[in-house]
Write a protein that holds these residues in place. Sequence first.
Motif, short mmCIF file in Angstrom:
data_model
loop_
_atom_site.label_atom_id
_atom_site.label_comp_id
_atom_site.label_asym_id
_atom_site.label_seq_id
_atom_site.Cartn_x
_atom_site.Cartn_y
_atom_site.Cartn_z
N HIS A 55 -32.84 76.21 44.72
CA HIS A 55 -32.38 76.12 43.34
C HIS A 55 -31.14 77.00 43.13
CE1 HIS A 55 -36.46 74.55 42.54
NE2 HIS A 55 -35.93 74.03 41.46
N PRO A 56 -30.31 76.64 42.18
CA PRO A 56 -29.19 77.53 41.84
C PRO A 56 -29.72 78.90 41.44
CG PRO A 56 -28.93 75.39 40.78
CD PRO A 56 -30.31 75.41 41.38
N THR A 57 -29.11 79.94 41.96
CA THR A 57 -29.59 81.30 41.71
C THR A 57 -28.41 82.20 41.36
OG1 THR A 57 -31.39 81.00 43.29
CG2 THR A 57 -30.83 83.26 42.72
N ARG A 58 -28.54 82.92 40.27
CA ARG A 58 -27.49 83.87 39.88
C ARG A 58 -27.58 85.10 40.78
NH1 ARG A 58 -28.44 86.40 35.72
NH2 ARG A 58 -30.67 85.92 35.63
N SER A 59 -26.45 85.65 41.13
CA SER A 59 -26.46 86.84 41.97
C SER A 59 -27.18 87.99 41.28
CB SER A 59 -25.03 87.25 42.33
OG SER A 59 -24.29 87.58 41.16
N ALA A 60 -27.16 88.01 39.94
CA ALA A 60 -27.83 89.08 39.21
C ALA A 60 -29.34 89.06 39.40
CB ALA A 60 -27.50 88.97 37.72
N ALA A 61 -29.89 87.94 39.86
CA ALA A 61 -31.33 87.86 40.10
C ALA A 61 -31.74 88.54 41.40
CB ALA A 61 -31.78 86.40 40.12
N LEU A 62 -30.76 88.84 42.25
CA LEU A 62 -31.02 89.49 43.53
C LEU A 62 -30.97 91.01 43.38
CD1 LEU A 62 -28.80 87.32 45.87
CD2 LEU A 62 -31.28 87.39 45.89
N PRO A 63 -31.62 91.73 44.28
CA PRO A 63 -31.42 93.18 44.32
C PRO A 63 -29.94 93.50 44.51
CG PRO A 63 -33.27 92.54 45.69
CD PRO A 63 -32.59 91.27 45.27
N ALA A 64 -29.50 94.62 43.99
CA ALA A 64 -28.07 94.95 43.96
C ALA A 64 -27.43 94.90 45.34
CB ALA A 64 -27.86 96.32 43.33
N ASP A 65 -28.15 95.34 46.37
CA ASP A 65 -27.54 95.40 47.69
C ASP A 65 -27.36 94.03 48.33
OD1 ASP A 65 -30.44 95.39 47.89
OD2 ASP A 65 -30.16 95.68 50.04
N LEU A 66 -28.03 93.00 47.80
CA LEU A 66 -27.89 91.65 48.36
C LEU A 66 -26.91 90.78 47.58
CD1 LEU A 66 -31.61 90.74 49.23
CD2 LEU A 66 -29.86 91.76 50.70
N ARG A 67 -26.50 91.22 46.43
CA ARG A 67 -25.64 90.38 45.59
C ARG A 67 -24.32 90.00 46.22
NH1 ARG A 67 -26.96 93.83 40.07
NH2 ARG A 67 -29.19 93.30 40.04
N PRO A 68 -23.66 90.91 46.95
CA PRO A 68 -22.36 90.50 47.54
C PRO A 68 -22.47 89.33 48.51
CG PRO A 68 -22.58 92.89 47.53
CD PRO A 68 -23.92 92.35 47.15
N ALA A 69 -23.65 89.12 49.10
CA ALA A 69 -23.80 88.03 50.07
C ALA A 69 -23.84 86.66 49.40
CB ALA A 69 -25.07 88.24 50.89
#
Length: 309
Positions: free
Chosen positions: A82-96
């Motif tokens: 599903h489409p996922t916003r980067s903000a839904a990820l832990p901060a350290d994984l968002r850049p990926a």
Amino acid sequence: MAEILVGTCSWTDRALVTSGWYPRGRRDAEGRLRYYAEQFPVVEADSAYYALPSARTSRLWVERTPDGFVFDVKAFSLLTGHPTRSAALPADLRPALTRRWSAEADPGLLDEVWARYAEALEPLRQAGRLGTLLFQFPPSLAPGAEAEAFLRRCRERARGWPFAVEFRHPGWWRDDREASTVALLADLDAVAVAVDTAQGLPTSMPPVAPVAARRLDVVRFHGRSPHWGTGTKEDRFRHEYTERELTEWLPAVRSLAERTDRLHLLFNNCCADAAVRAAGMMRGLLVSAALPHQVRRAPAAVGGGGAGS
């Protein structure tokens, strides 16, 4: 014959929380879950779809519910395509999670997300409270070799975990495909999820009741809104089930119960307290339909205490 557990697809949905169903004094996070668990023996934890859960939250769920209470937990959105916003990820994984990211080109992010998701739910599994993980796939996942390969990769990550699959593309359950879909899920040791939706729409799901794994089957009652597949969440799932509509399901429920060890019937028609009322109605119909010994009542309540979250 299967043990039948009836419940809803959330105990924290905003429409339910504001409906007045929860009594005064039991409307905080702890009070709501304890009260819900006094009414029903199973619930779906849908919050894990929107954000990765934490082990602390899982431990609190265990502490606040009695022995025998069961959680079905939705898979995080990124794990199911599903489409996922980067903000839904832990901060350290968002850049990926860039616009160019894809599961095929860079599966490493999915591997890490799965590892954290599984670690967070381990307290539920260790306590014997995990019914199944629910992998609900998007309508874009149409039947075909590419989709099957994606399913197999999902199952490989979740090897050793209970694994249920809900499709949102109608093609998986059409007459010419149903048998091969059941065979695929059986090969994956995956539970098939049946759904109830409005019929006659382009996105309507066929009203089939498949069994792919003897240990469990799941039916999710999404309501019969004419806006299924379109509009807002409230539009898609707004429906008040009638006794006649639920009675229509009794033959299929009996058939499923005869072919599985446990059956979860979960209501997702999230309009005020419509889901909990429909779940209560279904439970009553099952008892009246000579299935009283199979219908699990809510476990005995646990004591108070514990911090809110």
